[in-house]
Design a protein around this motif. Structure first.
Motif, PDB file in Angstrom:
ATOM      1  N   ALA A 179       0.875  -1.173   0.000  1.00  0.00           N
ATOM      2  CA  ALA A 179       0.000   0.000   0.000  1.00  0.00           C
ATOM      3  C   ALA A 179       0.910   1.220   0.000  1.00  0.00           C
ATOM      4  N   SER A 201      -4.744  -3.347   1.068  1.00  0.00           N
ATOM      5  CA  SER A 201      -3.789  -4.436   1.297  1.00  0.00           C
ATOM      6  C   SER A 201      -4.521  -5.693   1.730  1.00  0.00           C
ATOM      7  N   GLY A 245      -1.967   2.438  -5.475  1.00  0.00           N
ATOM      8  CA  GLY A 245      -1.837   3.876  -5.263  1.00  0.00           C
ATOM      9  C   GLY A 245      -0.543   4.442  -5.830  1.00  0.00           C
ATOM     10  N   ALA A 246      -0.511   5.789  -5.858  1.00  0.00           N
ATOM     11  CA  ALA A 246       0.684   6.560  -6.247  1.00  0.00           C
ATOM     12  C   ALA A 246       1.078   6.405  -7.709  1.00  0.00           C
ATOM     13  N   SER A 248      -0.947   7.976 -10.234  1.00  0.00           N
ATOM     14  CA  SER A 248      -1.668   8.961 -11.031  1.00  0.00           C
ATOM     15  C   SER A 248      -0.844  10.249 -11.195  1.00  0.00           C
ATOM     16  N   LYS A 277      -7.880   3.682 -14.848  1.00  0.00           N
ATOM     17  CA  LYS A 277      -7.201   4.332 -15.973  1.00  0.00           C
ATOM     18  C   LYS A 277      -5.682   4.464 -15.760  1.00  0.00           C
ATOM     19  N   PHE A 293      -1.446  -0.905  -9.305  1.00  0.00           N
ATOM     20  CA  PHE A 293      -2.889  -0.652  -9.387  1.00  0.00           C
ATOM     21  C   PHE A 293      -3.194   0.764  -8.909  1.00  0.00           C
ATOM     22  N   GLY A 295      -4.931   3.601  -6.821  1.00  0.00           N
ATOM     23  CA  GLY A 295      -5.230   3.429  -5.402  1.00  0.00           C
ATOM     24  C   GLY A 295      -6.683   3.357  -4.999  1.00  0.00           C
ATOM     25  N   PRO A 297     -10.064   2.034  -4.136  1.00  0.00           N
ATOM     26  CA  PRO A 297     -10.337   0.614  -3.877  1.00  0.00           C
ATOM     27  C   PRO A 297     -10.993  -0.132  -5.041  1.00  0.00           C
TER      28      PRO A 297
HETATM   29  N1  LIG Z   1      -5.371  14.919 -12.353  1.00  0.00           N
HETATM   30  C1  LIG Z   1      -5.738  13.653 -12.342  1.00  0.00           C
HETATM   31  N2  LIG Z   1      -6.082  13.105 -11.163  1.00  0.00           N
HETATM   32  C2  LIG Z   1      -6.448  11.842 -11.100  1.00  0.00           C
HETATM   33  C3  LIG Z   1      -6.507  11.054 -12.269  1.00  0.00           C
HETATM   34  C4  LIG Z   1      -6.141  11.650 -13.483  1.00  0.00           C
HETATM   35  O1  LIG Z   1      -6.159  10.994 -14.548  1.00  0.00           O
HETATM   36  N3  LIG Z   1      -5.759  12.940 -13.454  1.00  0.00           N
HETATM   37  N4  LIG Z   1      -6.941   9.754 -12.171  1.00  0.00           N
HETATM   38  C5  LIG Z   1      -7.840   9.448 -11.095  1.00  0.00           C
HETATM   39  C6  LIG Z   1      -8.045   8.036 -11.034  1.00  0.00           C
HETATM   40  S1  LIG Z   1      -8.967   7.389 -12.258  1.00  0.00           S
HETATM   41  C7  LIG Z   1      -7.601   7.299 -10.004  1.00  0.00           C
HETATM   42  S2  LIG Z   1      -8.052   5.663  -9.906  1.00  0.00           S
HETATM   43  C8  LIG Z   1      -6.763   7.796  -8.963  1.00  0.00           C
HETATM   44  C9  LIG Z   1      -5.538   6.893  -8.789  1.00  0.00           C
HETATM   45  O2  LIG Z   1      -4.682   7.481  -7.955  1.00  0.00           O
HETATM   46  P1  LIG Z   1      -3.354   6.825  -7.429  1.00  0.00           P
HETATM   47  O3  LIG Z   1      -3.106   5.503  -7.994  1.00  0.00           O
HETATM   48  O4  LIG Z   1      -2.302   7.832  -7.587  1.00  0.00           O
HETATM   49  O5  LIG Z   1      -3.691   6.557  -5.911  1.00  0.00           O
HETATM   50  P2  LIG Z   1      -3.606   7.564  -4.687  1.00  0.00           P
HETATM   51  O6  LIG Z   1      -3.597   8.954  -5.167  1.00  0.00           O
HETATM   52  O7  LIG Z   1      -2.496   7.128  -3.817  1.00  0.00           O
HETATM   53  O8  LIG Z   1      -4.967   7.237  -3.962  1.00  0.00           O
HETATM   54  C10 LIG Z   1      -6.206   7.353  -4.599  1.00  0.00           C
HETATM   55  C11 LIG Z   1      -7.299   7.143  -3.566  1.00  0.00           C
HETATM   56  O9  LIG Z   1      -7.250   5.808  -3.082  1.00  0.00           O
HETATM   57  C12 LIG Z   1      -7.068   5.788  -1.672  1.00  0.00           C
HETATM   58  N5  LIG Z   1      -6.190   4.659  -1.291  1.00  0.00           N
HETATM   59  C13 LIG Z   1      -4.946   4.482  -1.703  1.00  0.00           C
HETATM   60  N6  LIG Z   1      -4.419   3.390  -1.158  1.00  0.00           N
HETATM   61  C14 LIG Z   1      -5.346   2.866  -0.377  1.00  0.00           C
HETATM   62  C15 LIG Z   1      -5.410   1.727   0.477  1.00  0.00           C
HETATM   63  N7  LIG Z   1      -4.371   0.886   0.607  1.00  0.00           N
HETATM   64  N8  LIG Z   1      -6.559   1.451   1.121  1.00  0.00           N
HETATM   65  C16 LIG Z   1      -7.631   2.278   0.969  1.00  0.00           C
HETATM   66  N9  LIG Z   1      -7.630   3.374   0.184  1.00  0.00           N
HETATM   67  C17 LIG Z   1      -6.520   3.668  -0.469  1.00  0.00           C
HETATM   68  C18 LIG Z   1      -6.417   7.113  -1.372  1.00  0.00           C
HETATM   69  O10 LIG Z   1      -6.568   7.495  -0.041  1.00  0.00           O
HETATM   70  C19 LIG Z   1      -7.116   8.022  -2.366  1.00  0.00           C
HETATM   71  O11 LIG Z   1      -8.365   8.434  -1.876  1.00  0.00           O
HETATM   72  O12 LIG Z   1      -6.316   9.101  -9.242  1.00  0.00           O
HETATM   73  C20 LIG Z   1      -7.352   9.966  -9.754  1.00  0.00           C
HETATM   74  N10 LIG Z   1      -6.802  11.285  -9.878  1.00  0.00           N
END
Ligand SMILES: Nc1nc2c(c(=O)[nH]1)N[C@H]1C(S)=C(S)[C@@H](COP(=O)(O)OP(=O)(O)OC[C@H]3O[C@@H](n4cnc5c(N)ncnc54)[C@H](O)[C@@H]3O)O[C@H]1N2
Ligand code: MOO
Ligand SMILES: [Mg+2]
Length: 395
Positions: A179, A201, A245-246, A248, A277, A293, A295, A297
């Motif tokens: 995570a 996780s 996560g991390a 985007s 995406k 993946f 982040g 859920p």
């Molecule tokens: N400017 C843009 N912003 C975002 C885009 C984009 O294309 N342009 N894509 C969106 C999409 S779609 C997604 S999906 C998310 C993916 O973001 P990340 O992979 O970077 O993930 P994080 O920013 O770290 O977290 C996103 C969200 O998920 C929660 N999270 C993360 N890890 C956990 C965990 N282990 N258990 C529960 N929840 C978790 C985190 O707190 C965030 O709320 O990005 C969009 N933004």
């Protein structure tokens, strides 16, 4: 961004053969068999009585005899008896060896036994009736199971019957689940208002458990130097790294940059799909395959099922059975992306109906818990009706 199909092809091209290992019989359920299993004896190993009753020589009944004095009892688990007088019978139990001198069994329901004499109430006795002949199901030395068979409970039974208490199976990869993010706390902690518990996780660890994989669990913080040190160690001791996560566009989404400093070869970053995406996929040079993946859920969950699971199954030789289902109601989805809808399933008159559950965003864990499947609606269309079947992934 690439399409779902392109992503699948690129992922399928990176499958890895993890070899073979030997496990105990009760540890092999759900695994892929990696050996030939031969019958060590005939199945059944002797002419097996299939009904409780009496055994006779059938030609005696054919010549008009219908009363047979009882000579003795042949129990299951006793050495084979011999019928000494062909005018007599032996009582026999299901699972016993058919006594020598007998060729048919008449069940108790069709006889009357009084004063040690069995009277047959039946009209007909056919030779070999109620006898499971030696070697009917398999001859000694014949192949019972081939490599690639999925070990089900019935297969475990057959392995046990063949005397195998250890089995060669396809080895599974060593997997690390990571995570990422400073907002995450352990599940036994009380989160501050700006924090959440790291649920992804546990979701990933439990879905891996269903594959017989017990993965290690890690938490990477949003500090690139610390993240790099943590990942270096994780990479060194695993075949697969699953990250959530991390990946985007955020200022703290350091993962792609940190991985690049560790010999990571990006195979793709971004799929034209919702959710998931920003999915990042690649491989560390001479090291593990990395699934990054997104982040949220729902994104993590969907990408695990749509991309990691088929990769795992292809790597260990588990056949993938494509499934289809009809939408429970029409769906409109305008973005030019594939849409992986979370669905609940029902089976009216044998038709598989997938009814979308309404998630608020791909952060909606509450509705995610209601999903029984993922229905993939292809990119390039806006309208999806109820009269067409779409690809279904069970979760
Ligand atoms: N400017 C843009 N912003 C975002 C885009 C984009 O294309 N342009 N894509 C969106 C999409 S779609 C997604 S999906 C998310 C993916 O973001 P990340 O992979 O970077 O993930 P994080 O920013 O770290 O977290 C996103 C969200 O998920 C929660 N999270 C993360 N890890 C956990 C965990 N282990 N258990 C529960 N929840 C978790 C985190 O707190 C965030 O709320 O990005 C969009 N933004
Ligand atoms: O795809 Mo993000 O995965 O829409 O939340
Ligand atoms: Mg982010």
């Amino acid at each position: 961004m690439i399409s779902v199909e392109e992503a699948r092809q690129l992922i399928a091209a990176t499958t890895v053969d993890f070899g073979i290992e030997e496990v105990g019989l009760l540890q092999c359920l759900g695994r892929v068999l990696a050996q030939v299993v031969l019958a060590d004896r005939d199945y059944p190993p002797f002419n097996r009585v299939t009904m409780d009753g009496v055994a006779i020589l059938s030609s005696r009944f054919g010549s008009g005899q219908c009363v047979f004095p009882v000579e003795g009892i042949q129990a299951a688990g006793s050495a084979q008896l011999t019928l000494h007088d062909a005018n007599n019978c032996l009582e026999v139990m299901t699972g016993a060896m058919l006594p020598k001198g007998c060729d048919a069994v008449i069940p108790y329901e069709q006889i009357e036994i009084k004063d040690g004499i069995a009277k047959l109430l039946t009209e007909e006795v056919k030779p070999l009736q109620n006898v499971h002949l030696q070697g009917t199901d398999s001859k000694a030395g014949q192949k019972l199971l081939s490599p690639g068979a999925i070990i089900t409970p019935a297969v475990v039974g057959l392995l046990a019957a063949s005397g195998l208490n250890k089995v060669q199976v396809k080895r599974l990869p060593k997997v690390a689940v990571c995570a990422t993010g400073d907002e995450l706390v352990e599940i036994d902690e009380t989160p501050l208002p700006h924090q959440i518990r790291q649920s992804n996780s546990y979701m990933l660890l439990s879905t891996l458990q269903a594959e017989n994989i017990s993965a290690s669990r890690h938490h990477l913080t949003d500090d690139p130097a610390a993240m790099k040190d943590q990942l270096r160690e994780i990479i060194a001791s695993n075949n697969v790294v699953l990250l959530s996560g991390a990946v985007s566009k955020g200022k703290f989404d350091y993962l792609p940059q940190v991985l690049n400093g560790l010999g990571f070869e990006t195979i793709f970053h971004g799929i034209a799909q919702r959710p998931g995406k920003p999915f990042l996929f690649g491989k560390i040079k001479n090291g593990p395959v990395v699934f990054g993946f997104p982040g949220n859920p729902v994104s993590t969950f969907v990408c695990y099922h749509l991309y990691f699971k088929p990769w795992l199954h292809q790597s260990i030789g588990k056949e993938h059975q494509p499934l289809k289902a009809f939408l429970g109601r029409p769906v409109t989805f305008k973005p030019n992306l594939a849409y992986h809808a979370l669905v609940q399933l029902s089976y009216p008159e044998g038709r598989v109906i997938a009814s979308p559950v309404d998630t608020s965003t791909s952060g909606d864990m509450v509705m995610l818990a209601q999903a029984q499947g993922i229905l993939t609606l292809p990119a390039g269309r806006d309208e999806f009706g109820t009269d067409e079947a779409f690809e279904l992934t069970l979760v």
